[in-house]
Design an enzyme around this catalytic site. Sequence first.
Site, PDB file in Angstrom:
ATOM      1  N   HIS A  62      -9.267  -5.897   0.801  1.00 38.73           N
ATOM      2  CA  HIS A  62     -10.889  -5.775   0.723  1.00 38.73           C
ATOM      3  C   HIS A  62     -11.564  -7.004   0.231  1.00 38.73           C
ATOM      4  CE1 HIS A  62     -10.870  -1.325   1.590  1.00 38.73           C
ATOM      5  NE2 HIS A  62      -9.441  -1.570   1.430  1.00 38.73           N
ATOM      6  N   HIS A  73     -12.831  -2.226   6.148  1.00 38.75           N
ATOM      7  CA  HIS A  73     -13.982  -2.455   6.303  1.00 38.75           C
ATOM      8  C   HIS A  73     -14.520  -3.325   7.204  1.00 38.75           C
ATOM      9  CE1 HIS A  73     -14.341   0.262   2.280  1.00 38.75           C
ATOM     10  NE2 HIS A  73     -14.576   1.068   3.337  1.00 38.75           N
ATOM     11  N   GLU A 107      -9.102  -6.315  -4.155  1.00 37.93           N
ATOM     12  CA  GLU A 107     -10.453  -6.729  -3.817  1.00 37.93           C
ATOM     13  C   GLU A 107     -10.449  -8.300  -4.290  1.00 37.93           C
ATOM     14  OE1 GLU A 107     -13.128  -4.960  -2.983  1.00 37.93           O
ATOM     15  OE2 GLU A 107     -12.413  -3.082  -3.128  1.00 37.93           O
ATOM     16  N   GLU A 144     -15.706  -6.983   5.473  1.00 29.45           N
ATOM     17  CA  GLU A 144     -14.981  -7.679   4.522  1.00 29.45           C
ATOM     18  C   GLU A 144     -13.901  -8.248   5.292  1.00 29.45           C
ATOM     19  OE1 GLU A 144     -13.755  -4.322   1.695  1.00 29.45           O
ATOM     20  OE2 GLU A 144     -15.910  -3.862   1.661  1.00 29.45           O
TER      21      GLU A 144
END
Length: 609
Positions: free
Chosen positions: A334, A168, A426, A171
């Site tokens: 991410h 993404h 994450e 990110e």
Amino acid sequence: MSVLHNLLQGECNPDLRLLSCSILAPQCEKDKMIKPCRHVCENLRKNCLPAFDTIDMAWPYFLDCDRFFAGEEEGCFDPLAKLRGEPELAEEDLLVEVPTTLIQFTHHSYYKMVSILKKTASRCSHIARTYSIGRSFEGRDLFVIEFSTNPGHHDLIKPEFKYIGNMHGNEVVGKELLIYLAQYLCSEYLLGNPRIQTLINNTRIHLLPSLNPDGYELAAEEGAGYNGWINGRQTAQNLDLNRNFPDLTSEVYNRAGLRWARLDHIPIPQSYWEDFTKPIIKWKVKKHCNSLTMESQTVPLDTPICLATQVAPETKAVMKWMRAIPFVLSASLHGGELVVTYPYDFSRHPLEEKMFSPTPDEKMFRLLAKAYASAHPIISDKSEARCGGNFVKRGGIINGAQWYSFTGGMADFNYLHTNCFEITLELGCEKFPLEEELYSAWHENKEALLTFMEMVHRGIKGIVSDKFGNPIKNARISVKGIRHDVITAADGDYWRLLPPGRYIISAHAIGYSKVMKRVTLPTKMKRAGRVDFALRSLDTRPKNFLWGPMEDIYERYDPLEYFDPHAQHAPSEPREERGQPTRHNEKPWWWSYFSSLGQHKPLWLLKQR
């Protein structure tokens, strides 16, 4: 030479300009011309070639080190000596430069990223190289830096590992971490760090810092600290790459009740490539970035809709990359939360947004996720203060579908189409943090990044061959009680990630007998156990050999096999004359600097294509 300073963003200047002037106006002594030294040219060329490669420009012909420069035995001068201000050096000062680990913790534009990767590969050319797996929609190369004792080649029994960042575009922490990691691996290997040397000597490592460079450039326009949750997340085609892969998880759920159905190495369904009707995915964004719900509907091709439905070139490039290299372990980096997730990411029940949906390798995936989370001081912290969700009671890890369910994810595709186990990292509450926060992000993740790479050496590995020692490709390695097989690579080697325990392992291939072995993996065992198989040839094919031969996986018509990942994907420029295509797209972006020079255009700056 006057424009190179801007084209190379200040790199290699004024060195290049001084060296060029030494050719145009050489020194003269007693009516004799003294040429500049060849070793000065060669050193500068070695250091500056990555900058030229970044902008796809050839090395200037008038700086031909063999043609216009002289060796020291012939008599020469160093045009850069005064620039460096070099004093007379004592003999004891003439030591080999000691490598250091110096990392600048800054945000990197696309061109700076490519330059850093190429410089790093040049500095560690004996263990590193850069290569492109394809191009983004807007034509940016998807650059990978590889670390191995045999760069560019798969070594027998050596596992393949990959990190993918910036899927993404907004990110960005993962992208920067992988750039820092590349520099760290190179420097520490040169410094003799035993841990890094052991890792690189026994593993082939691939780092792809930015899978979505187009989205990053859009997000970077807003700047660090100002980017929201959406802008730049998707590609230039407005596609979310982590929703763009084939949905093989649904196929697994449909097959699960069939005893002889294969639940691994599932082919890409033809419906994924069809253009007549498409499943259109609409996303509702809730309060937090990762709290997404899905609505799915099928519409005719001619129905007006703002969302693009095609397969992104970035997605195709990654899928082709996965097929070309037998990856064993992977992680996608991410941002927006602090948690480690693992497959399946798509719920067993399509109407359940949060439903525990384990793979047959649930224990191994938990071990992998826990390895990263435990080595990360913030994720493993017992503090309740988190981004949006609270995963403290779960140890900082969670099954993807239990967090929130979505289809078309890359982690599920890795597991169900290839041998590769992939988890999702994450790595922070802020998707595009301020520059001063990057140093802390590196120190929080460095140990975890290294620890997770070392996990590729868990379980078993070996070679499957016939009685003459010839390797058997696409042989199946099965574990009793785990309904998920891996297959051997082209050289007959395999890797099977497994947690500690006792197992019955079998190897079987079309036209060969089945061989079984008992294996015990101790709890403290940190290296993969070697388990080889020698199969005996059969005259007939066994009746019950799952669904179809392994060769059928890729032999059906597959558009991916005909996809050129390095082709230009963005819409072409308009034709200059009727029937005559423009050649503007074949030239690098900087060619416009010289387009007004008519017949004097410096064509020698263009690389041979």
